[in-house]
Design an enzyme around this catalytic site. Sequence first.
Site, PDB file in Angstrom:
ATOM      1  N   LYS A 177       0.840  -1.435  -0.066  1.00 36.71           N
ATOM      2  CA  LYS A 177       0.139  -0.108   0.013  1.00 36.71           C
ATOM      3  C   LYS A 177       0.834   1.229  -0.071  1.00 36.71           C
ATOM      4  O   LYS A 177       0.471   2.379  -0.377  1.00 36.71           O
ATOM      5  CB  LYS A 177      -0.804   0.170   1.319  1.00 36.71           C
ATOM      6  CG  LYS A 177      -1.896  -1.079   1.410  1.00 36.71           C
ATOM      7  CD  LYS A 177      -2.337  -1.208   2.699  1.00 36.71           C
ATOM      8  CE  LYS A 177      -3.330  -2.303   3.042  1.00 36.71           C
ATOM      9  NZ  LYS A 177      -3.661  -2.484   4.505  1.00 36.71           N
ATOM     10  N   GLY A 178       2.020   1.212   0.532  1.00 32.25           N
ATOM     11  CA  GLY A 178       3.053   2.131   0.925  1.00 32.25           C
ATOM     12  C   GLY A 178       3.344   3.043  -0.620  1.00 32.25           C
ATOM     13  O   GLY A 178       3.540   4.373  -0.200  1.00 32.25           O
TER      14      GLY A 178
ATOM     15  N   GLU B 142       8.142   2.465  -5.731  1.00 32.81           N
ATOM     16  CA  GLU B 142       8.087   1.650  -4.173  1.00 32.81           C
ATOM     17  C   GLU B 142       8.138   2.725  -3.355  1.00 32.81           C
ATOM     18  O   GLU B 142       8.576   4.144  -3.608  1.00 32.81           O
ATOM     19  CB  GLU B 142       9.480   1.038  -4.191  1.00 32.81           C
ATOM     20  CG  GLU B 142       9.391  -0.497  -4.153  1.00 32.81           C
ATOM     21  CD  GLU B 142       8.763  -0.944  -3.166  1.00 32.81           C
ATOM     22  OE1 GLU B 142       8.092  -0.579  -2.078  1.00 32.81           O
ATOM     23  OE2 GLU B 142       9.106  -2.598  -2.991  1.00 32.81           O
TER      24      GLU B 142
ATOM     25  N   ASP C 285       3.608   3.607   6.686  1.00 35.13           N
ATOM     26  CA  ASP C 285       3.055   3.534   7.973  1.00 35.13           C
ATOM     27  C   ASP C 285       3.807   3.087   9.006  1.00 35.13           C
ATOM     28  O   ASP C 285       4.777   2.272   9.015  1.00 35.13           O
ATOM     29  CB  ASP C 285       1.687   1.988   7.752  1.00 35.13           C
ATOM     30  CG  ASP C 285       2.253   0.782   7.529  1.00 35.13           C
ATOM     31  OD1 ASP C 285       3.201   0.568   6.659  1.00 35.13           O
ATOM     32  OD2 ASP C 285       1.970   0.008   8.527  1.00 35.13           O
TER      33      ASP C 285
ATOM     34  N   PHE D  55      13.390   5.102  11.261  1.00 34.41           N
ATOM     35  CA  PHE D  55      11.889   4.479  10.987  1.00 34.41           C
ATOM     36  C   PHE D  55      11.146   5.590  10.732  1.00 34.41           C
ATOM     37  O   PHE D  55      10.784   6.611  11.478  1.00 34.41           O
ATOM     38  CB  PHE D  55      11.149   3.577  11.945  1.00 34.41           C
ATOM     39  CG  PHE D  55      10.217   2.725  11.408  1.00 34.41           C
ATOM     40  CD1 PHE D  55      10.542   1.603  10.692  1.00 34.41           C
ATOM     41  CD2 PHE D  55       8.943   3.314  11.606  1.00 34.41           C
ATOM     42  CE1 PHE D  55       9.208   0.942  10.187  1.00 34.41           C
ATOM     43  CE2 PHE D  55       7.819   2.400  10.911  1.00 34.41           C
ATOM     44  CZ  PHE D  55       8.066   1.239  10.117  1.00 34.41           C
ATOM     45  N   VAL D  56      10.616   5.651   9.379  1.00 37.48           N
ATOM     46  CA  VAL D  56       9.953   7.053   8.800  1.00 37.48           C
ATOM     47  C   VAL D  56       8.385   6.550   8.321  1.00 37.48           C
ATOM     48  O   VAL D  56       7.956   5.529   8.265  1.00 37.48           O
ATOM     49  CB  VAL D  56      10.406   7.736   7.767  1.00 37.48           C
ATOM     50  CG1 VAL D  56      11.666   8.239   8.185  1.00 37.48           C
ATOM     51  CG2 VAL D  56      10.662   6.553   6.510  1.00 37.48           C
TER      52      VAL D  56
ATOM     53  N   ARG E 144      -0.181   6.672   7.337  1.00 39.84           N
ATOM     54  CA  ARG E 144       0.053   6.552   5.892  1.00 39.84           C
ATOM     55  C   ARG E 144      -0.616   7.979   5.241  1.00 39.84           C
ATOM     56  O   ARG E 144       0.129   8.458   4.248  1.00 39.84           O
ATOM     57  CB  ARG E 144      -0.623   5.421   5.110  1.00 39.84           C
ATOM     58  CG  ARG E 144      -0.054   4.126   5.266  1.00 39.84           C
ATOM     59  CD  ARG E 144      -0.860   3.128   4.513  1.00 39.84           C
ATOM     60  NE  ARG E 144      -0.719   1.663   4.983  1.00 39.84           N
ATOM     61  CZ  ARG E 144       0.271   0.885   4.805  1.00 39.84           C
ATOM     62  NH1 ARG E 144       1.301   1.505   4.099  1.00 39.84           N
ATOM     63  NH2 ARG E 144       0.350  -0.315   5.038  1.00 39.84           N
TER      64      ARG E 144
ATOM     65  N   LYS F  82      17.027   3.779   2.158  1.00 35.52           N
ATOM     66  CA  LYS F  82      18.126   3.769   3.166  1.00 35.52           C
ATOM     67  C   LYS F  82      19.257   2.956   2.671  1.00 35.52           C
ATOM     68  O   LYS F  82      19.409   1.757   2.988  1.00 35.52           O
ATOM     69  CB  LYS F  82      17.256   3.024   4.563  1.00 35.52           C
ATOM     70  CG  LYS F  82      16.370   3.761   4.924  1.00 35.52           C
ATOM     71  CD  LYS F  82      15.801   2.922   6.049  1.00 35.52           C
ATOM     72  CE  LYS F  82      14.334   3.572   6.935  1.00 35.52           C
ATOM     73  NZ  LYS F  82      13.707   2.393   7.793  1.00 35.52           N
TER      74      LYS F  82
HETATM   75  P1  IMP Z   1      12.993  -4.389   2.690  1.00 36.37           P
HETATM   76  O1  IMP Z   1      12.728  -5.681   1.931  1.00 36.37           O
HETATM   77  O2  IMP Z   1      13.982  -4.508   3.803  1.00 36.37           O
HETATM   78  O3  IMP Z   1      13.662  -3.509   1.530  1.00 36.37           O
HETATM   79  O4  IMP Z   1      11.689  -3.629   3.336  1.00 36.37           O
HETATM   80  C1  IMP Z   1      11.012  -2.785   2.298  1.00 36.37           C
HETATM   81  C2  IMP Z   1       9.562  -2.728   2.993  1.00 36.37           C
HETATM   82  O5  IMP Z   1       9.723  -2.597   4.379  1.00 36.37           O
HETATM   83  C3  IMP Z   1       9.160  -1.349   2.625  1.00 36.37           C
HETATM   84  O6  IMP Z   1       8.357  -1.668   1.581  1.00 36.37           O
HETATM   85  C4  IMP Z   1       8.123  -1.034   3.577  1.00 36.37           C
HETATM   86  O7  IMP Z   1       6.906  -1.621   3.899  1.00 36.37           O
HETATM   87  C5  IMP Z   1       8.844  -1.411   5.021  1.00 36.37           C
HETATM   88  N1  IMP Z   1       9.905  -0.595   5.542  1.00 36.37           N
HETATM   89  C6  IMP Z   1      11.020  -0.608   5.729  1.00 36.37           C
HETATM   90  N2  IMP Z   1      11.532   0.751   6.286  1.00 36.37           N
HETATM   91  C7  IMP Z   1      10.372   1.369   6.696  1.00 36.37           C
HETATM   92  C8  IMP Z   1      10.175   2.573   7.313  1.00 36.37           C
HETATM   93  O8  IMP Z   1      11.229   3.400   7.869  1.00 36.37           O
HETATM   94  N3  IMP Z   1       8.956   2.824   7.531  1.00 36.37           N
HETATM   95  C9  IMP Z   1       7.707   2.243   7.074  1.00 36.37           C
HETATM   96  N4  IMP Z   1       8.048   1.056   6.141  1.00 36.37           N
HETATM   97  C10 IMP Z   1       9.198   0.707   6.255  1.00 36.37           C
HETATM   98 MG    MG Z   2       6.723  -1.309   0.256  1.00 34.82          MG
END
Ligand code: IMP
Ligand code: MG
Length: 178
Positions: A41-42, A97, A158, A151-152, A164, A129
Site C-alpha cells: 500500500k505504501g 516503491e 505506515d 523508521f519513517v 500513511r 536507506k
Molecule cells: P526491505 O525488503 O527490507 O527493503 O523492506 C521494504 C519494506 O519494508 C517497505 O516496502 C516498507 O513496507 C517497509 N519499511 C522499511 N523501512 C520502513 C520505514 O522506515 N517505515 C515504514 N516502512 C518501512
Molecule cells: Mg513497500
Amino acid sequence: MTEEVRVLIPEEEVGRRIGEIAGRINSDYEGGTIHMICVLKGGVFFTCELSKRITVPVSLDFMSVSSYGSGTESSGVVRIVKDLDEPLEGKDVLIVEDIIDSGRTLAYLIQILKQRGPKSIRICTLLDKPGRREEKQVKVDYTCFSIPDKFVVGYGLDYDQRYRNLPYIGIVEFKEDI
Ligand code: IMP
Ligand code: MG
C-alpha cells in the site's frame, strides 16, 4: 508511552523533488510509454503524485506483496497478496516503491516480474536507506531522497497501519510518560 511524529521532509520539498524526478523520467522515456507498477500500500501516494507529472503515455497497475519477517525486519520471502491485472510482455516497466530498506522485497519482486517478459524494468523509489542495503545487486534507477537509518512514516508509509495519510515524511518518536 506517547508517540510523536517529527517532520523529516516537509510536504513542499517532497512535491518539488517528485517534480524533478518526473522530469528525468520524462526525458529518459521520451517517445516511449511507461507501464507503472505501484507496490501497495505504501507506494500509492507516491505513484499518484509521480504519475500526474509524467508526460509520456502511462498505464498503471497495482501489486501487493507481503514480506514474511519479524517486527520491522523483512525476510526476503515474499508472498503475492494481490497480483497484477495486466501482462508485462514487451512493456517498459517502472516499479514504484515507497522505500527500499534491505532491498530483499524488491530483489524478490524483480525476480518474479522478469519472468513475465517485460522489455525493460526500472525502479523508482521515494525513499532509500542505503546504509541498510543487503541485496547489493538491487540497482535503483530513480531515488527521491536517501535517508538515514530511521523508521519513517507518512506519504504512504505506515507504523502499524497508521500515519500513511500524513502529507509529509516524518520520524516516529516515542516518549516515556511521566
Ligand atoms: P526491505 O525488503 O527490507 O527493503 O523492506 C521494504 C519494506 O519494508 C517497505 O516496502 C516498507 O513496507 C517497509 N519499511 C522499511 N523501512 C520502513 C520505514 O522506515 N517505515 C515504514 N516502512 C518501512
Ligand atoms: Mg513497500
